[in-house]
Design an enzyme around this catalytic site. Structure first.
Site, PDB file in Angstrom:
ATOM      1  N   LYS A  22      52.345  -4.524  28.070  1.00 50.63           N
ATOM      2  CA  LYS A  22      53.451  -5.038  27.263  1.00 50.63           C
ATOM      3  C   LYS A  22      54.322  -5.992  28.083  1.00 50.63           C
ATOM      4  O   LYS A  22      54.654  -7.091  27.647  1.00 50.63           O
ATOM      5  CB  LYS A  22      54.284  -3.847  26.773  1.00 50.63           C
ATOM      6  CG  LYS A  22      55.239  -4.149  25.644  1.00 50.63           C
ATOM      7  CD  LYS A  22      55.992  -2.888  25.219  1.00 50.63           C
ATOM      8  CE  LYS A  22      55.107  -1.900  24.494  1.00 50.63           C
ATOM      9  NZ  LYS A  22      55.816  -0.702  24.022  1.00 50.63           N
ATOM     10  N   ARG A  92      61.491   0.867  26.716  1.00 53.52           N
ATOM     11  CA  ARG A  92      60.165   1.241  26.203  1.00 53.52           C
ATOM     12  C   ARG A  92      59.170   1.394  27.344  1.00 53.52           C
ATOM     13  O   ARG A  92      59.289   0.755  28.371  1.00 53.52           O
ATOM     14  CB  ARG A  92      59.606   0.152  25.268  1.00 53.52           C
ATOM     15  CG  ARG A  92      60.418  -0.136  24.037  1.00 53.52           C
ATOM     16  CD  ARG A  92      59.852  -1.372  23.336  1.00 53.52           C
ATOM     17  NE  ARG A  92      60.739  -1.861  22.300  1.00 53.52           N
ATOM     18  CZ  ARG A  92      60.572  -1.633  21.005  1.00 53.52           C
ATOM     19  NH1 ARG A  92      59.546  -0.947  20.579  1.00 53.52           N
ATOM     20  NH2 ARG A  92      61.428  -2.117  20.124  1.00 53.52           N
ATOM     21  N   GLY A 101      52.135   5.069  20.588  1.00 56.68           N
ATOM     22  CA  GLY A 101      52.766   6.319  20.177  1.00 56.68           C
ATOM     23  C   GLY A 101      52.681   7.445  21.189  1.00 56.68           C
ATOM     24  O   GLY A 101      53.161   8.533  20.953  1.00 56.68           O
ATOM     25  N   MET A 103      53.868   7.454  24.388  1.00 51.64           N
ATOM     26  CA  MET A 103      55.034   7.623  25.261  1.00 51.64           C
ATOM     27  C   MET A 103      56.299   7.198  24.505  1.00 51.64           C
ATOM     28  O   MET A 103      56.242   6.741  23.375  1.00 51.64           O
ATOM     29  CB  MET A 103      54.822   6.860  26.554  1.00 51.64           C
ATOM     30  CG  MET A 103      53.749   7.525  27.399  1.00 51.64           C
ATOM     31  SD  MET A 103      53.463   6.672  28.929  1.00 51.64           S
ATOM     32  CE  MET A 103      52.743   5.178  28.388  1.00 51.64           C
ATOM     33  N   ARG A 336      50.155  -7.650  21.608  1.00 52.47           N
ATOM     34  CA  ARG A 336      49.057  -7.065  22.401  1.00 52.47           C
ATOM     35  C   ARG A 336      47.779  -7.224  21.598  1.00 52.47           C
ATOM     36  O   ARG A 336      47.832  -7.442  20.381  1.00 52.47           O
ATOM     37  CB  ARG A 336      49.321  -5.595  22.692  1.00 52.47           C
ATOM     38  CG  ARG A 336      49.482  -4.737  21.448  1.00 52.47           C
ATOM     39  CD  ARG A 336      49.937  -3.331  21.791  1.00 52.47           C
ATOM     40  NE  ARG A 336      50.273  -2.560  20.593  1.00 52.47           N
ATOM     41  CZ  ARG A 336      51.024  -1.480  20.588  1.00 52.47           C
ATOM     42  NH1 ARG A 336      51.541  -1.038  21.712  1.00 52.47           N
ATOM     43  NH2 ARG A 336      51.274  -0.822  19.481  1.00 52.47           N
ATOM     44  N   HIS A 454      52.162   5.916  12.712  1.00 58.12           N
ATOM     45  CA  HIS A 454      51.508   6.592  13.839  1.00 58.12           C
ATOM     46  C   HIS A 454      50.131   7.112  13.432  1.00 58.12           C
ATOM     47  O   HIS A 454      49.136   6.904  14.127  1.00 58.12           O
ATOM     48  CB  HIS A 454      52.397   7.757  14.312  1.00 58.12           C
ATOM     49  CG  HIS A 454      51.773   8.586  15.380  1.00 58.12           C
ATOM     50  ND1 HIS A 454      51.040   9.729  15.103  1.00 58.12           N
ATOM     51  CD2 HIS A 454      51.722   8.425  16.726  1.00 58.12           C
ATOM     52  CE1 HIS A 454      50.592  10.229  16.240  1.00 58.12           C
ATOM     53  NE2 HIS A 454      50.992   9.462  17.233  1.00 58.12           N
ATOM     54  N   ARG A 616      10.102  18.228  28.746  1.00 63.39           N
ATOM     55  CA  ARG A 616      10.486  19.225  29.746  1.00 63.39           C
ATOM     56  C   ARG A 616       9.803  20.550  29.438  1.00 63.39           C
ATOM     57  O   ARG A 616       9.838  21.017  28.288  1.00 63.39           O
ATOM     58  CB  ARG A 616      12.009  19.413  29.732  1.00 63.39           C
ATOM     59  CG  ARG A 616      12.495  20.409  30.784  1.00 63.39           C
ATOM     60  CD  ARG A 616      14.004  20.542  30.783  1.00 63.39           C
ATOM     61  NE  ARG A 616      14.487  21.278  29.613  1.00 63.39           N
ATOM     62  CZ  ARG A 616      15.787  21.449  29.334  1.00 63.39           C
ATOM     63  NH1 ARG A 616      16.707  20.912  30.117  1.00 63.39           N
ATOM     64  NH2 ARG A 616      16.151  22.125  28.270  1.00 63.39           N
ATOM     65  N   SER A 763      14.683  12.907  36.722  1.00 63.88           N
ATOM     66  CA  SER A 763      15.651  12.789  35.637  1.00 63.88           C
ATOM     67  C   SER A 763      16.814  13.699  36.004  1.00 63.88           C
ATOM     68  O   SER A 763      16.612  14.890  36.248  1.00 63.88           O
ATOM     69  CB  SER A 763      15.024  13.226  34.315  1.00 63.88           C
ATOM     70  OG  SER A 763      15.978  13.111  33.295  1.00 63.88           O
ATOM     71  N   THR A 766      22.437  16.386  34.362  1.00 68.23           N
ATOM     72  CA  THR A 766      23.814  16.484  34.890  1.00 68.23           C
ATOM     73  C   THR A 766      24.601  17.649  34.305  1.00 68.23           C
ATOM     74  O   THR A 766      25.643  18.013  34.848  1.00 68.23           O
ATOM     75  CB  THR A 766      24.580  15.159  34.663  1.00 68.23           C
ATOM     76  OG1 THR A 766      24.437  14.782  33.301  1.00 68.23           O
ATOM     77  CG2 THR A 766      24.027  14.072  35.564  1.00 68.23           C
ATOM     78  N   CYS A 830      19.592  12.532  31.868  1.00 64.18           N
ATOM     79  CA  CYS A 830      19.382  13.058  30.508  1.00 64.18           C
ATOM     80  C   CYS A 830      20.401  14.119  30.123  1.00 64.18           C
ATOM     81  O   CYS A 830      20.282  14.739  29.083  1.00 64.18           O
ATOM     82  CB  CYS A 830      17.967  13.595  30.362  1.00 64.18           C
ATOM     83  SG  CYS A 830      17.640  14.998  31.440  1.00 64.18           S
ATOM     84  N   TYR A 850      17.144   4.158  33.541  1.00 61.92           N
ATOM     85  CA  TYR A 850      17.524   4.403  32.143  1.00 61.92           C
ATOM     86  C   TYR A 850      18.549   5.525  32.051  1.00 61.92           C
ATOM     87  O   TYR A 850      18.716   6.314  32.981  1.00 61.92           O
ATOM     88  CB  TYR A 850      16.291   4.743  31.285  1.00 61.92           C
ATOM     89  CG  TYR A 850      15.663   6.087  31.604  1.00 61.92           C
ATOM     90  CD1 TYR A 850      16.128   7.264  31.028  1.00 61.92           C
ATOM     91  CD2 TYR A 850      14.585   6.185  32.496  1.00 61.92           C
ATOM     92  CE1 TYR A 850      15.557   8.490  31.315  1.00 61.92           C
ATOM     93  CE2 TYR A 850      14.006   7.415  32.806  1.00 61.92           C
ATOM     94  CZ  TYR A 850      14.505   8.563  32.210  1.00 61.92           C
ATOM     95  OH  TYR A 850      13.957   9.786  32.509  1.00 61.92           O
TER      96      TYR A 850
END
Length: 874
Positions: A22, A92, A101, A103, A336, A454, A616, A763, A766, A830, A850
């Site tokens: 801003k 602001r 909205g 803060m 903005r 809002h 798998r 692979s 995670t 994956c 990938y």
């Protein structure tokens, strides 16, 4: 020279990291010579310093704020706290990235019992002066002193009732003077001290309140949803007040240079005569469309349109602008890049390219990947919609279709969603405190508020369906019910919302899947041109595989075979296999399963064509397949000729205390090699059959899960190779296949150079790698992670957004070591993280081939991968 903590608008530049989005734009607009109320910016660095200084402003920062205030007095010709011509300011927040909205804002700061009289004399308008003062007391109390503004609303309502009026605007100057007295009395009663009468104290308190709001719960939740780091901090914008509440020749509004819902190139917005900015956004009064301004103030409208077009041309993007008209003089308070729906984002990006304003590459960077989610979700079934009766209509604030149960508070909505219910959050009006409930809901319905309220802005940003401003609703938040079209709907009743039309239906409506075409198709082609990483999908059924291909998947990165075992026609066979006492019994049960498993793979191969498919082997602990119900146990015992007690004892012996780290993954194949043998045969037989029938040249990728040691992998791989080669030899058909592993144990990542001697691909699983590295159970972490966010220990859920410093380091080690041993090793991810844009950026950086994610996240991953390739090639 002392560090510079504060910048006047005329001194600043487009450094958004320092000045916030801003503030940087206000500096830029000042340089463009636009009508901007002047001011200054307390930087994001000052915010960091405030937190480092035990939440105190340093003397240096305070001195620079005071010095900047003196300069602002010179520019304005007014004096802070003056009895004749007082300077008032707004305070602001302004983060680097727009957080609408999230803060807090304070308007009319600088008013005191003395300066309010000066303002009344100077303007000749005591009603306006006291209206501004009561607003300031209410905002300051709420934002700075945490005394909820709703408590002041009670005083306002009592006063209106006493006067017999409905609108705030019907109260006269004397009424507002009385209101100010009551407000101050209430303030003193609640806080035990008088309302501050020193403007400098007010200002410093407000600046600190904005800094504090950076760490409030709704800002933390918003940052977590949008991957915004907490160490960025927020800047504070202190700006001269201009007044839209000076009478019928004044007003305030919010406007977009294009329609934020549809992307149509047409000015879009709302304004209110005789109001301040918060009135439009808060949705307390229902505003007029911007086109009416041409009738109310033609000269102002003409100037407004010229500036709006200039701003869009300058920033080469759709702008979201706030403006105020003070006694026929137009001011722009900020601009903005506007928040927009996914459909609108795509249309605007495609049209800006067509208009020659941006390149295709820039267009690809303009759309937030997560937004695409909005385009991939259901709309209402046309037949169901024709038969449905509309019970009411509001404003179509955020498109999409939502059907669910009505809940009236953010807490209830969140709790119901956690129970698996589809929720429609229904409120008089939403406020920033509702953010988490809004996020948990399928749709949002409000009684008050316009298209820029809002609820509307936040819902559009989240991609959540929203219908706002349905004034016909009589809501009773206390009793948790609302009445519309003569019928009362209670908590838990079903309703449906159409965010594209604003229609509300008093029933559960059938929805249909979204289709991809037009702008979406064109845009995604551009993304694919720049993308260097492949995008696969996690799919266990032919239907999921086909859906993923429709969304642009280039293969399957994870096909979980255990999901196939739970189907009704095979679970009994699986259970017989598990409880078998002898190998021959187990082999007999597996022989029954083989044709079923093979049939699954045939369907998947046919759906994928020649795209790669990674399958798998069985991963979960065996007890997960076993019955717990007495009748089911008795039935199996009868079938296999065992007593109930004997079978129950076998089931008990298979139960594990910590199954996440127990007898699962490759460990099952070490104990029961016949399982890996059967699965390898099913995978290869299916590939040969599809090669024969369809002519597809399939290269199956067989993935061994949970490996932590090279010998472990070698042992299971030998079983697979023996079975696969036997099937291929007997078929007389040539078929290549790959054997690789899932890296999901930290030890495997550290020993990746050894493991790569046996694995043709890695692979990264995670989900488990995160569990093992953190020592968190994914199923239980939710119970305590909320405490971690609240206390600033963690900023995001490590199961939703990859922990790049810890888990990421293990991935980097595995990539480097794996490639050292086997330069052509294929590398992918994956886990659930495969569809998360920040994780995809990391995957691009470390050089994975990938990412793989659920079918509905494939377009998100394609776009995120394109953006990562563009930004990292700069």
């Amino acid at each position: 020279m002392a560090h510079k903590w504060v910048y006047m608008f005329k001194e600043g530049d487009m450094n958004k990291n320092l000045l916030g989005g801003k503030g940087a734009n206000l500096c830029d607009m000042t340089k463009l010579g636009l009508p901007i109320p002047q001011g200054f910016i307390v930087t994001t660095e000052a915010c960091t310093e405030y937190y480092n200084n035990d939440k105190n402003l340093s003397k240096d920062i305070i001195d620079q704020i005071k010095s900047s205030l003196t300069q602002l007095e010179e520019i304005s010709g007014k004096k802070f706290g003056d009895t004749q011509n007082p300077l008032l300011v707004s305070v602001r927040s302004g983060a680097r990235i727009s957080m609408p909205g999230m803060m807090d804002t304070v308007l009319n700061l600088g008013l005191t019992d003395v300066s309010v009289e000066g303002l009344a004399k100077k303007t000749g308008n005591p009603r306006f002066a006291y209206d501004s003062y009561r607003r300031f007391i209410q905002m300051f109390s709420d934002v700075v002193m945490e005394l909820p503004k709703s408590r002041f609303e009670v005083i306002i309502d009592e006063l209106k009732e006493k006067k017999g009026v409905k609108l705030d605007t019907e109260l006269d100057a004397d009424d507002l003077k009385e209101m100010v007295v009551k407000f101050k009395e209430f303030y003193k009663k609640e806080l035990g001290k008088d309302f501050p009468q020193d403007p400098e104290t007010q200002l410093l308190e407000a600046v600190q309140a904005v800094f504090r709001s950076w760490m409030n719960s709704r800002a933390i939740a918003y940052r977590r949803m949008n991957d915004i780091p907490s160490d960025w901090g927020t800047a504070v914008n202190v700006q001269m007040m201009v007044f839209g509440n000076m009478g019928e020749t004044s007003g305030t509004g919010v406007a977009f240079t294009r329609n934020p819902s549809t992307g149509e190139k047409l000015i879009y917005g709302e304004y209110l005569i005789n109001a301040q900015g918060e009135d439009v956004v808060a949705g307390v009064r229902t505003p007029q469309p911007i086109s009416h301004l041409e009738q109310d103030m033609p000269e102002v409208y003409k100037e407004f349109m010229a500036i709006a077009n200039k701003l869009e041309d300058h920033y080469r993007d759709m702008q979201d602008m706030e403006f105020t008209v003070e006694d026929t003089k137009l001011y722009f308070l900020q601009t903005r890049n506007g928040k927009r729906t996914a459909a609108s984002a795509l249309k605007i990006a495609v049209e800006l390219v067509k208009e020659g304003m941006i390149t295709e590459k820039e267009a690809v960077l303009r759309v937030e990947p997560k937004q695409l989610d909005q385009l991939l979700h259901p709309t209402f079934d046309v037949t169901a919609l024709k038969q449905a009766k509309t019970i009411g209509k509001g404003l179509p604030a955020s498109p999409g279709a939502a059907t669910g149960k009505v809940y009236f508070t953010a807490e209830d909505a969140k709790a119901a969603a956690a129970r698996g219910e589809a929720v429609i959050l229904t409120r008089l009006e939403t406020s920033p405190e509702d953010i988490e409930g809004m996020h948990a809901s399928k749709g949002i319905l409000t009684v008050r508020g316009g298209m820029t309220s809002h609820a509307a802005v936040v819902a559009r940003g989240m991609g959540t369906c929203c219908v706002s401003g349905c004034g016909e609703i009589k809501i009773n938040e206390h009793d948790k019910s609302f009445t519309l079209d003569g019928k009362t709907y209670k908590e838990g009743d079903y309703i449906s919302l159409d965010g594209s039309t604003g229609n509300i239906y008093g029933e559960q409506l059938k929805t249909v899947e979204a289709e991809i075409s037009g702008d979406f198709e064109k845009f995604m082609k551009w993304a694919d041109e720049y993308r260097t990483m492949k995008v696969r999908t996690n799919a266990d059924t032919p239907a999921d595989a086909a859906k993923a291909v429709e969304f642009g998947a280039e293969g399957i990165g994870l096909c979980r075979t255990e999901h196939m075992f739970f189907e009704e026609d095979r679970i009994k066979k699986v259970r017989k296999m598990i409880v078998a006492k002898e190998v021959e019994e187990r082999k007999a049960a597996l022989k029954e399963l083989l044709p079923l498993q093979k049939g699954d793979f045939i369907g998947i191969y046919e759906a994928m064509g020649e795209r790669p498919v990674t399958v798998r082997l069985l991963d979960p602990p065996l007890h997960e397949f076993l019955p717990t119900d007495k009748a089911d146990i008795e039935e199996i015992a009868k079938e296999i000729g065992e007593t109930y007690e004997s079978l129950q004892a076998t089931i008990d012996s298979l139960h594990e205390f910590n199954p996440m780290m127990g007898h699962r993954g490759c460990r099952l194949s070490v104990s029961y090699p016949e399982i890996a043998d059967m699965q390898a045969r099913a995978i290869i037989e299916a590939a040969i059959e599809v090669k024969k029938s369809k002519g597809y040249n399939i290269v199956p990728e067989i993935m061994i899960p949970l490996v932590g040691d090279k010998k472990e992998l070698e042992y299971v791989k030998d079983i697979i190779v023996a079975a696969a080669d036997d099937v291929i030899a007997k078929s007389g058909i040539e078929l290549k296949y790959l054997v690789g592993t899932m890296i999901e144990i930290p030890r495997a990542a550290l020993l990746a150079d050894q493991i790569a001697e046996e694995a043709a691909f890695f692979s990264f699983g995670t989900n488990d790698l995160t569990q093992m590295t953190f020592g968190f159970s994914r199923d239980d972490a939710g119970k305590f992670l909320e405490d971690y966010y609240a206390r600033g220990v963690y900023e995001s859920d490590p199961f939703a957004r990859l922990d790049q410093t810890g888990v990421g380091q293990l991935i980097e080690i595995a990539v480097e070591k794996g490639r050292k041993t086997r330069p052509d090793i294929k590398l992918g991810i994956c886990g659930e993280h495969g569809g998360d844009p920040s994780t995809i950026e990391f995957c691009q950086k470390v050089g994975l081939n990938y990412v793989s994610c659920s079918p509905f996240r494939v377009p998100i991953a394609r776009l995120a991968a394109a953006q990562a390739a563009i930004t990292q090639s700069k």
